[in-house]
Scaffold this active site. Structure first.
Site, PDB file in Angstrom:
ATOM      1  CD  GLU A  65      -2.688   5.573   7.013  1.00 38.04           C
ATOM      2  OE1 GLU A  65      -2.796   5.486   5.846  1.00 38.04           O
ATOM      3  OE2 GLU A  65      -1.658   5.003   7.572  1.00 38.04           O
ATOM      4  CB  SER A  71       5.344  -1.964  11.885  1.00 38.17           C
ATOM      5  OG  SER A  71       5.040  -0.515  12.178  1.00 38.17           O
ATOM      6  CG  HIS A  91      -5.779   2.029   5.454  1.00 39.54           C
ATOM      7  ND1 HIS A  91      -5.196   2.794   6.408  1.00 39.54           N
ATOM      8  CD2 HIS A  91      -4.812   1.004   5.473  1.00 39.54           C
ATOM      9  CE1 HIS A  91      -4.135   2.585   6.764  1.00 39.54           C
ATOM     10  NE2 HIS A  91      -3.614   1.173   6.189  1.00 39.54           N
ATOM     11  CE  LYS A 147      -0.054   3.013   4.926  1.00 36.66           C
ATOM     12  NZ  LYS A 147       0.077   3.279   6.305  1.00 36.66           N
ATOM     13  N   GLY A 175       2.900   2.064  10.810  1.00 36.05           N
ATOM     14  CA  GLY A 175       3.654   3.238  10.614  1.00 36.05           C
ATOM     15  C   GLY A 175       4.368   3.447  11.886  1.00 36.05           C
ATOM     16  CD  GLU A 195      -3.751  -2.696   7.565  1.00 35.48           C
ATOM     17  OE1 GLU A 195      -2.513  -2.800   7.194  1.00 35.48           O
ATOM     18  OE2 GLU A 195      -4.113  -1.722   7.319  1.00 35.48           O
ATOM     19  CG  ASN A 224      -1.838   1.158   1.269  1.00 34.44           C
ATOM     20  OD1 ASN A 224      -1.971   2.127   0.374  1.00 34.44           O
ATOM     21  ND2 ASN A 224      -2.205   1.276   2.653  1.00 34.44           N
TER      22      ASN A 224
END
Ligand code: PGA
Length: 252
Positions: free
Chosen positions: A97, A213, A95, A11, A173, A167, A9
């Site tokens: 985010e 990660s 996701h 992003k 991250g 996730e 991904n």
């Protein structure tokens, strides 16, 4: 059983030139790979161009999001048909985010899943708990509820095309990965939930992948767990060598 799925991904990273460079390098590094399904989710603006570059390679393309309407006055949105005809087979939905910064809810995630299947795309549905929820022992109840709501109203047959991505938000991250055992516990609970919701036959092809990660140095132990069927990789997918090593994981 399907092959493991490793998805990168990107992003909101890479302009078109950087995307082309990355794909050209990955094509070299991944030549001959066929035991693993490899996906890249570049920004929308690069998808069509990259679709020509990946045509003769093991790499397939994935959108990072979509809107549920087929077309119309929805400024700034992208439909499933647009993604499909630009060269995508898959689309990431929900996701963390998007849930956090763009206020996506379990209800809009469900609408997007239904639309993706309608438009011939395979959804990768992301679920995960916050650090606070984990510390309170609520990880499994949180992700189970997210999955139930994401799949609400879908027939068992639709599961064939669905991938779940666990996730944990605290691992995205941050450099903190769930241990293989922590991830396995959640994956196992999700697998059981799917068995409660759908018949066994629908589930043969449903993959549950891990994200948060994932790196070249932890992929092997993650992939050695029985219920981890692949990985959704963010940061490490932007470095061709690292991503290629992740694709060529060695389960222990
Ligand atoms: P990360 O991102 O690998 O950079 O933690 C994973 C993701 O957000 O899918």
């Amino acid at each position: 059983m399907l092959r493991p799925l490793i998805a990168g991904n990107w992003k909101m990273n890479t302009n078109i030139h950087q995307g082309v460079e990355l794909v050209i390098r990955l094509r070299e590094l991944l030549k001959g790979v066929d035991a693993v399904e490899v996906l890249l989710a570049p920004p929308f603006t690069s998808i069509y161009h990259l679709s020509h570059l990946v045509a003769d390679s093991p790499i397939r393309l994935c959108g990072q999001n979509l809107f549920w309407e087929k077309s119309g006055a929805f400024t700034g949105e992208i439909s499933g048909d647009m993604l499909k005809t630009a060269g995508c087979d898959y689309v990431i939905i929900g996701h963390s985010e998007r849930r956090e910064y763009f206020k996506e809810s379990d209800e809009t995630v469900n609408k997007k899943v239904v639309a993706a299947i309608r438009d011939g795309l395979k959804p990768i549905i992301c679920v995960g708990e916050t650090l606070e929820e984990r510390e309170k022992g609520k990880s499994i109840s949180k992700v189970k509820l997210q999955v139930k709501k994401a799949l609400a109203g879908l027939p068992g047959g639709a599961l064939r095309d669905i991938t779940l991505a666990y996730e944990p938000i605290w691992a995205i991250g941050t450099g903190k990965t769930a241990s293989p055992e922590e991830a396995e516990e959640v994956h196992n609970a999700l697998r059981e939930l799917l068995f409660e919701m759908f018949d066994t036959d629908s589930l043969k092809n449903t993959r549950i992948i891990y994200g948060g990660s994932v790196k070249a140095d932890n992929i092997d132990s993650l992939m050695s767990q029985p219920n981890i069927d692949g990985a959704l990789v963010g940061g490490a997918s932007l470095k061709a060598e690292d991503f290629a090593r992740i694709v060529k994981f060695l389960p222990r």
